[in-house]
Write a protein that holds these residues in place. Structure first.
Motif, PDB file in Angstrom:
ATOM      1  N   ALA A 135      24.347  28.623  24.775  1.00 11.99           N
ATOM      2  CA  ALA A 135      23.721  27.934  25.677  1.00 11.99           C
ATOM      3  C   ALA A 135      22.209  27.628  25.497  1.00 11.99           C
ATOM      4  O   ALA A 135      21.620  26.496  25.638  1.00 11.99           O
ATOM      5  N   GLU A 136      21.421  28.449  25.016  1.00  8.52           N
ATOM      6  CA  GLU A 136      20.009  28.574  24.468  1.00  8.52           C
ATOM      7  C   GLU A 136      19.839  27.648  23.651  1.00  8.52           C
ATOM      8  O   GLU A 136      18.795  26.667  23.877  1.00  8.52           O
ATOM      9  N   ARG A 170      20.101  24.183  25.119  1.00  7.57           N
ATOM     10  CA  ARG A 170      18.894  23.850  26.059  1.00  7.57           C
ATOM     11  C   ARG A 170      17.667  23.257  25.266  1.00  7.57           C
ATOM     12  O   ARG A 170      17.196  22.338  25.458  1.00  7.57           O
ATOM     13  N   ARG A 171      17.600  24.000  24.015  1.00  7.41           N
ATOM     14  CA  ARG A 171      16.376  23.430  23.002  1.00  7.41           C
ATOM     15  C   ARG A 171      16.790  22.086  22.346  1.00  7.41           C
ATOM     16  O   ARG A 171      15.813  21.353  22.188  1.00  7.41           O
ATOM     17  N   GLN A 195      15.816  19.583  24.949  1.00  6.94           N
ATOM     18  CA  GLN A 195      14.341  19.565  25.060  1.00  6.94           C
ATOM     19  C   GLN A 195      13.751  18.518  23.785  1.00  6.94           C
ATOM     20  O   GLN A 195      13.059  17.749  24.134  1.00  6.94           O
TER      21      GLN A 195
END
Length: 297
Positions: A273-274, A277-278, A281
């Motif tokens: 998930a991280e 997210r990156r 972005q």
């Protein structure tokens, strides 16, 4: 009906795989292949480094010898067989008399894209030995077996300045008859001269002679050979990069399989998930527009 799985079995099935798979025979085989590939790349890189050093040494030899001060032949070559690769291009001076009746032609010698011959004229030195002087190049004549004419060497005593070149090796399938040779192999030249005392370690590329003749063969060498070390350093670095790419590819495949095997692990799900997210972005406005256009089609 099969019996329902026990809680212990369910927990074992749900347990994360971790990195245990990396120690399987399959992955150890991949690692062995990557190491073998890296070793091969290392040898090839080292070979290119050696080639680069050889080219640098050859360039240094040309720079040191090509325009060197002429040295008496007897000092540079104290015996008929003496010669060292470090003496290539060294300028020597020798006084003697050309023996034009023993002149030999080296066949199949291209020059500026044209076929022809190099003229090898023995020079009788003061001590009676014969030093082979390559006086230059003449084109193939109306008959492919000989030139139409060969400019005569100066008569009487002549002082020659020449650059030393090593005796050439034999080339399979290249031979010649009469007063011709397939390569400038000085042992063969000596046989053509009926075993006379001939310098067989090296011959001389004519630089200048006194007196100068009215006409002469075209000089085969007037400028230093091109001093180029080539792309050996580039190739050496490329082989090192290839070895690193092999390990990078192995690591990428290992991580990809780890993520797939552990996709149900909460810790790995959080990391996934991280990463998502990156990536989100880093999306640009152009990426968003492209997605909207794709969705509207």
């Amino acid at each position: 009906m099969s019996a329902p799985e026990t809680p212990d079995v369910e927990r074992a099935a749900a347990a994360p795989a971790g990195w245990r798979f990396a120690f399987s025979k399959r992955w150890l085989g991949y690692l062995a292949f990557a190491i073998a590939f890296a070793i091969a790349c290392g040898f090839l890189s080292n070979w290119q480094l050696a080639r680069s050093k050889e080219a640098a040494a050859a360039n240094a030899l040309i720079a040191a010898n090509f325009d060197s001060r002429p040295v008496p032949l007897a000092e540079e070559l104290p015996s008929l067989t003496a010669y060292s690769p470090k003496q290539e291009w060294t300028r020597v001076t020798v006084t003697g008399t050309y023996e034009t009746d023993k002149e030999i032609l080296a066949r199949n010698r291209p020059f500026n894209g044209s076929p022809g011959f190099e003229v090898l004229t023995p020079l009788r030195t003061a001590d009676g030995a014969l030093f082979i002087v390559d006086r230059g190049w003449v084109p193939t004549g109306s008959s492919t077996d000989a030139p139409d004419s060969v400019p005569a060497a100066p008569s009487g005593t002549v002082t020659v300045i020449a650059r030393l070149k090593a005796s050439e090796p034999a080339i399979p399938g290249r031979s010649a008859t009469g007063m011709q040779v397939g390569t400038i192999q000085l042992s063969v030249v000596k046989q053509k001269l009926d075993g006379a005392d001939v310098y067989t370690g090296a011959y001389g590329l004519l630089d200048s002679q006194t007196p100068a003749p009215a006409s002469a063969p075209a000089p085969t060498v007037t400028d230093p050979p091109t001093q180029d070390e080539g792309l050996h350093w580039s190739y050496m670095i490329q082989w090192i990069i290839f070895a690193l790419i092999g390990f990078f590819g192995l690591g990428y495949a290992l991580i990809t399989e780890y993520r797939k095997r552990n996709e149900h692990d909460p810790a790995e799900q959080a990391r996934a998930a991280e990463r998502a997210r990156r990536r989100a972005q880093k999306r640009t406005d152009a990426d968003v527009e492209d997605e909207l256009l794709d969705a509207s089609r």
